[in-house]
Design an enzyme around this catalytic site. Structure first.
Site, PDB file in Angstrom:
ATOM      1  N   LYS A  34      -3.687  20.413 -20.218  1.00 29.53           N
ATOM      2  CA  LYS A  34      -2.906  20.899 -19.094  1.00 29.53           C
ATOM      3  C   LYS A  34      -1.630  21.623 -19.573  1.00 29.53           C
ATOM      4  O   LYS A  34      -1.261  21.518 -20.733  1.00 29.53           O
ATOM      5  CB  LYS A  34      -2.567  19.737 -18.149  1.00 29.53           C
ATOM      6  CG  LYS A  34      -3.817  19.033 -17.588  1.00 29.53           C
ATOM      7  CD  LYS A  34      -4.532  19.859 -16.530  1.00 29.53           C
ATOM      8  CE  LYS A  34      -5.986  19.567 -16.291  1.00 29.53           C
ATOM      9  NZ  LYS A  34      -6.431  18.276 -15.864  1.00 29.53           N
TER      10      LYS A  34
HETATM   11  C1  LIG Z   1      -7.533  17.331 -15.222  1.00 30.28           C
HETATM   12  C2  LIG Z   1      -7.797  17.157 -13.773  1.00 30.28           C
HETATM   13  C3  LIG Z   1      -7.720  15.904 -13.154  1.00 30.28           C
HETATM   14  C4  LIG Z   1      -7.577  14.641 -13.923  1.00 30.28           C
HETATM   15  O1  LIG Z   1      -6.435  14.579 -14.681  1.00 30.28           O
HETATM   16  P1  LIG Z   1      -6.256  13.322 -15.669  1.00 30.28           P
HETATM   17  O2  LIG Z   1      -4.802  13.353 -15.995  1.00 30.28           O
HETATM   18  O3  LIG Z   1      -7.118  13.600 -16.863  1.00 30.28           O
HETATM   19  O4  LIG Z   1      -6.670  12.115 -14.948  1.00 30.28           O
HETATM   20  C5  LIG Z   1      -7.841  15.831 -11.787  1.00 30.28           C
HETATM   21  N1  LIG Z   1      -8.069  16.925 -11.047  1.00 30.28           N
HETATM   22  C6  LIG Z   1      -8.181  18.140 -11.597  1.00 30.28           C
HETATM   23  C7  LIG Z   1      -8.402  19.321 -10.710  1.00 30.28           C
HETATM   24  C8  LIG Z   1      -8.079  18.289 -12.990  1.00 30.28           C
HETATM   25  O5  LIG Z   1      -8.253  19.479 -13.550  1.00 30.28           O
END
Ligand SMILES: *Cc1c(COP(=O)(O)O)cnc(C)c1O
Length: 388
Positions: free
Chosen positions: A185
């Site tokens: 992210k």
């Molecule tokens: C990455 C992601 C998540 C989950 O994030 P985590 O921190 O790994 O739990 C949820 N929703 C979307 C749209 C994502 O891309």
């Protein structure tokens, strides 16, 4: 020409500041939830314009905790998009509620407010919009629907840390918002997430329940302030963020805006190069008065004009030494969701349309412009070769 070195789809980056902070935390002996988490929460509160921030170990945890704090459970329905990561819908199931999908807008991939209205029943309690790839959902419409039908809104802002909607920062608009700091992210702590809200009651519940449901300041129970007896007030979760993770987040977040400038520049380079390419649809233009967080650069393939499908296109990209991703294939067609809820092809035509055509290209601030042009050349080469 094929690149000589593999270009990874995405990877985090750190600087001396993270190393220094991590080392300080390691040496302090306080690795778990402590002062650095508090500092990161305060910093995030300032950044997101949300009154309260509760740091957790993932966006998935933030969403589960959020639904739990809203009191959602068995017998309830929660509306979300089928064009999302699996965890958005999984957490609804974890609460005992039923996930109900509403189809997306074909151009943006974001949930379509008109489709939300069609799915509302007496059991509906909440809506989870997902800001796909970093583009804010039409929150004015969604908020209006929520008010009219007395529903909660929990935004999945895993892609949207930097985003704004109609003059408001994402994180400050709805009842609750969940952010992700997963390695891929824009702001990364390895694993990590944040739940934001302007509602004190929700924040208090989430704060206690993220750490076993034991009385509020229990994380201090071994500090110099003396032994703190604690008591279970709820059967809570183990969702707390560590100071080690916050040590990364504090510095990653400081760089988010500078990185966004580079992401904007790269976005424009890709779009300019791919707009003219027959067989590829670049991302939709930005709506007025929004800030797109530029998390993922995803094109849609015009499969009708090509002799290969999306997965074959990605294979061909890998053969050119370029990584790629899919965000996302429509969730209602995944095995568990088909089998459990009886979903079929044709249920959500727009999500299926995007889900079969979408390809995310490498897109991060520490790519070089040469890397970008390698990606563009490879996409052009493959599309031109396989065009009907
Ligand atoms: C990455 C992601 C998540 C989950 O994030 P985590 O921190 O790994 O739990 C949820 N929703 C979307 C749209 C994502 O891309």
């Amino acid at each position: 020409m094929r690149r000589s070195k593999f270009l990874i789809f995405g990877a985090p980056r750190f600087f001396q500041a993270e190393l220094k902070e991590m080392l300080e935390t390691l040496r302090s002996g306080w690795w778990g939830t402590g002062p650095k988490v508090l500092q990161f929460e305060n910093q995030f509160s300032e950044y997101s314009h949300a009154k309260y921030c509760v740091a957790v170990n993932s966006a998935t945890a933030a969403m589960h905790l959020g639904l739990n704090a809203l009191g959602i459970g068995p017998g309830d329905e929660v509306i979300t998009t089928p064009l999302t990561f699996v965890s958005t819908a999984n957490v609804i199931i974890h609460t005992g509620a039923r996930p109900v999908f509403a189809d997306v807008d074909k151009l943006t991939g974001n949930i379509d407010p008109k489709e939300i209205i069609k799915k509302i029943t007496k059991k509906t309690k909440a809506i989870i919009p997902v800001h796909l790839h970093g583009r804010p959902c039409p929150m004015d419409e969604i908020t209006k629907i929520a008010k009219k039908y007395k529903l909660f809104v929990l935004e999945d802002a895993a892609h949207a840390t930097e985003a704004w909607y109609h003059g408001k920062k994402i994180g400050s608009i709805s009842d609750l918002t969940a952010f992700s700091f997963y390695v891929t992210k824009n702001v990364a702590t390895g694993e990590g997430g944040m739940l934001t809200t302007n509602n004190k009651n929700s924040a208090d519940l989430a704060r206690v329940r993220r750490l076993h449901g034991i009385s509020a300041d229990a994380w201090k129970r071994y500090s110099a302030e003396g032994y703190k007896p604690y008591e279970a007030v709820y059967p809570g979760f183990k969702y707390n963020m560590m100071d080690l993770q916050a040590s990364l987040g504090i510095h990653q977040l400081k760089r988010a805006e500078a990185n966004l400038k580079i992401r904007n520049k790269y976005w424009q380079i890709y779009t300019k190069a791919l707009t003219q390419l027959d067989g590829v649809i670049p991302p939709a233009p930005d709506e007025p008065n929004i800030v797109h967080a530029r998390h993922l650069y995803a094109i849609n393939l015009e499969l009708e004009k090509l002799t290969i499908d999306r997965n074959q296109f990605i294979d061909a990209l890998y053969k050119e030494n370029i990584g790629a991703g899919v965000h996302f294939s429509a969730l209602h067609l995944h095995q568990y969701y088909r089998k459990t809820f009886g979903f079929k092809r044709g249920n959500f035509p727009n999500a299926e349309w995007v889900g079969e055509r979408t390809v995310s290209l490498p897109f991060y601030p520490h790519m070089s412009q040469k890397d970008l042009f390698d990606v563009i050349s490879a996409v052009k080469k493959i599309i031109n070769y396989y065009r009907k």
